[in-house]
Design a protein around this motif. Structure first.
Motif, PDB file in Angstrom:
ATOM      1  N   CYS A  77       0.846  -1.199   0.000  1.00  0.00           N
ATOM      2  CA  CYS A  77       0.000   0.000   0.000  1.00  0.00           C
ATOM      3  C   CYS A  77       0.878   1.244   0.000  1.00  0.00           C
ATOM      4  N   HIS A  78       0.259   2.353  -0.375  1.00  0.00           N
ATOM      5  CA  HIS A  78       0.912   3.648  -0.228  1.00  0.00           C
ATOM      6  C   HIS A  78      -0.149   4.649   0.209  1.00  0.00           C
ATOM      7  N   ALA A  79       0.138   5.369   1.271  1.00  0.00           N
ATOM      8  CA  ALA A  79      -0.814   6.333   1.847  1.00  0.00           C
ATOM      9  C   ALA A  79      -2.189   5.689   2.057  1.00  0.00           C
ATOM     10  N   GLY A  80      -2.188   4.474   2.547  1.00  0.00           N
ATOM     11  CA  GLY A  80      -3.444   3.789   2.871  1.00  0.00           C
ATOM     12  C   GLY A  80      -4.125   3.130   1.683  1.00  0.00           C
ATOM     13  N   PHE A 190       4.393   1.562   2.023  1.00  0.00           N
ATOM     14  CA  PHE A 190       5.403   2.580   1.720  1.00  0.00           C
ATOM     15  C   PHE A 190       4.860   3.928   2.190  1.00  0.00           C
ATOM     16  N   GLY A 191       5.763   4.768   2.653  1.00  0.00           N
ATOM     17  CA  GLY A 191       5.333   6.115   3.026  1.00  0.00           C
ATOM     18  C   GLY A 191       4.726   6.203   4.418  1.00  0.00           C
ATOM     19  N   TRP A 195      11.607   7.823   4.678  1.00  0.00           N
ATOM     20  CA  TRP A 195      12.743   6.909   4.510  1.00  0.00           C
ATOM     21  C   TRP A 195      12.501   5.633   5.323  1.00  0.00           C
ATOM     22  N   GLY A 196      11.331   5.061   5.135  1.00  0.00           N
ATOM     23  CA  GLY A 196      11.014   3.828   5.858  1.00  0.00           C
ATOM     24  C   GLY A 196       9.666   3.314   5.410  1.00  0.00           C
ATOM     25  N   TYR A 197       9.074   2.443   6.194  1.00  0.00           N
ATOM     26  CA  TYR A 197       7.770   1.884   5.812  1.00  0.00           C
ATOM     27  C   TYR A 197       7.049   1.323   7.027  1.00  0.00           C
ATOM     28  N   GLY A 198       5.802   0.904   6.786  1.00  0.00           N
ATOM     29  CA  GLY A 198       5.028   0.264   7.845  1.00  0.00           C
ATOM     30  C   GLY A 198       4.796  -1.193   7.492  1.00  0.00           C
ATOM     31  N   TRP A 334      11.216  10.927  -4.930  1.00  0.00           N
ATOM     32  CA  TRP A 334      11.064   9.817  -5.867  1.00  0.00           C
ATOM     33  C   TRP A 334       9.860   8.937  -5.526  1.00  0.00           C
ATOM     34  N   GLN A 335       9.244   9.175  -4.351  1.00  0.00           N
ATOM     35  CA  GLN A 335       8.202   8.253  -3.871  1.00  0.00           C
ATOM     36  C   GLN A 335       7.067   8.049  -4.876  1.00  0.00           C
TER      37      GLN A 335
END
Ligand SMILES: Cc1cc2nc3c(=O)[nH]c(=O)nc-3n(C[C@H](O)[C@H](O)[C@H](O)COP(=O)(O)OP(=O)(O)OC[C@H]3O[C@@H](n4cnc5c(N)ncnc54)[C@H](O)[C@@H]3O)c2cc1C
Length: 383
Positions: A77-80, A190-191, A195-198, A334-335
């Motif tokens: 996922c990215h931003a939910g 991601f996000g 500079w990391g992740y969940g 770059w995200q």
């Protein structure tokens, strides 16, 4: 003259691997830890096929997969928002560190290491450690496998890690009975941190939920965690959040001094993209032990560091490449491009997956990224 041939400080994956390999090699080994086992360690507990291969090599048996939940699917996922769900991926083994580390420690004792767990250290020199109870033990070679806050690294270099480059992770363990529905996906977000992740890793009886990344650009890691936990539908106030540093790619170029060697997190050996550390801890423990055995056989304990360093050359090279590639994946500017490419390209998704599962090494990935870079740049320029 010495009580032991090798003293290993820390009985996590790095220390238990080092002690097992050294004892199997015929050395008299003391295995010291301030904790008694089983003990917990804050960790996602993802045990990759890379870990499994090293486990087999070092401990001489296959990892008992009935102790883990093995999954072949994952949601990114990215931003939910879901970016991709992959099925039929290389296996991901989800373990509990309480259980995993107790098993590794048990192997070290079975191999003949002498148990000095539950012993806090009050003082150490290059060849001797003194416990708080006043007793001491000595050896010509010391292996510091005492994690990210290593007292051995502090003794050698003044600090255990660099506050500018260190990573940090927060986690909760959500019990299955209270909040989690059955069959949650294995999930990477991601996000979720800069500079990391969940991550959300469903296991037997609970789900490990966490957020991690570089510490410096995330002064508000706790609010990232709160937001992430909420986004997964859990109550952020119901469970106490715990935190732990992780060396996120900033390994020590010189992992020790003369007859004192560092392994695992104490040597900074964590993948700067995936956060994987268990495999590198076990492998570097084995490499340190072999360097120690060779130095002892040559009757030259102070040559241990040179031997250790050359044993770690490939691992260091991999981590250096990973640090370069990390900029493409995690750099905020770059995200968007990375997420769009990840959504679009099955090849990129599968490469990331093989990386996460421990099937792919960075030099191979770097070659592939370089080959695709013109198209990647073109796509990003065209929006
Ligand atoms: C939030 C988070 C999530 C992570 N998720 C994953 C994951 O899913 N998969 C993965 O592969 N890696 C993961 N990692 C990384 C992984 O946890 C570490 O890389 C790994 O535990 C390193 O092993 P180690 O043996 O070097 O150190 P540790 O596991 O930290 O063991 C060090 C040992 O040394 C002992 N010790 C410490 N100080 C002293 C002292 N003064 N005297 C005596 N003993 C001492 C400790 O009690 C401990 O037993 C994660 C890390 C974090 C922080």
């Amino acid at each position: 003259m010495f009580d032991f041939d090798i003293i290993v400080i820390g009985a996590g994956p790095a220390g238990s691997a080092a002690a097992t390999w050294a004892a199997k090699g015929g050395a008299r080994v003391a295995l010291v830890d301030k904790a008694t086992f089983p003990r917990n360690k804050l960790c996602g507990g993802l045990f990759t096929e890379r870990s499994r291969a090293y486990y087999r090599e070092i401990f001489g048996q296959d990892f008992d997969l009935s102790r883990a939940v093995t999954r072949h699917d994952i949601t990114f996922c990215h931003a939910g928002q879901e970016v991709a769900t992959l099925t039929d991926i290389p296996p991901l083994h989800l373990t509990m560190r309480l259980d995993l580390d107790a098993t590794l420690f048990g192997h070290a004792l079975d191999a003949g290491a002498v148990d000095y767990t539950g012993h806090a250290i009050s003082q150490l020199t290059e060849t001797k450690i003194t416990f708080k109870n006043g007793n001491s033990i000595s050896a010509p070679i010391l292996i510091g496998a005492d994690g990210v806050n290593s007292i051995v690294a502090k003794h050698l270099f003044g600090t255990a890690f660099d506050t500018k480059t260190i990573g940090f992770g927060l986690e909760i363990e959500v019990p299955e009975t209270t909040q989690t529905p059955a069959n949650l996906p294995v999930r990477i977000d991601f996000g979720a941190a800069v500079w990391g992740y969940g991550w959300s890793f469903p296991k037997k009886g609970s789900t490990t939920v966490g957020v991690g990344g570089l510490r410096a650009p995330n002064p508000d890691m706790k609010s990232h965690m709160r937001h992430y936990v909420q986004s997964l539908g859990f109550d952020p106030d119901a469970i106490k959040v715990k935190g732990h540093h992780l060396p996120f790619g900033d390994f020590r170029k010189t992992p020790g001094r003369d007859n004192v060697l560092l392994a695992g997190d104490a040597a900074g050996l964590v993948d700067p993209i995936t956060g994987e550390g268990i495999a590198f801890a076990m492998k570097s423990g084995q490499i340190a032990a072999q360097a120690a055995l060779d130095a002892l056989a040559a009757d030259a304990p102070k040559t241990a560091l040179d031997r250790h360093q050359s044993g770690l050359r490939d691992m260091h090279r991999n981590l250096r490449i990973a640090r370069t590639l990390r900029r493409i994946i995690f750099a905020p500017r770059w995200q968007k491009t990375f997420t769009a490419t990840f959504r679009r390209s099955g090849t990129v998704r599968m490469m990331y997956m093989r990386l996460l599962a421990g099937e792919l090494e960075y030099p191979e990935l770097a070659r592939s990224v370089v080959a695709r870079l013109p198209r990647y740049l073109l796509n990003s320029l065209c929006g």
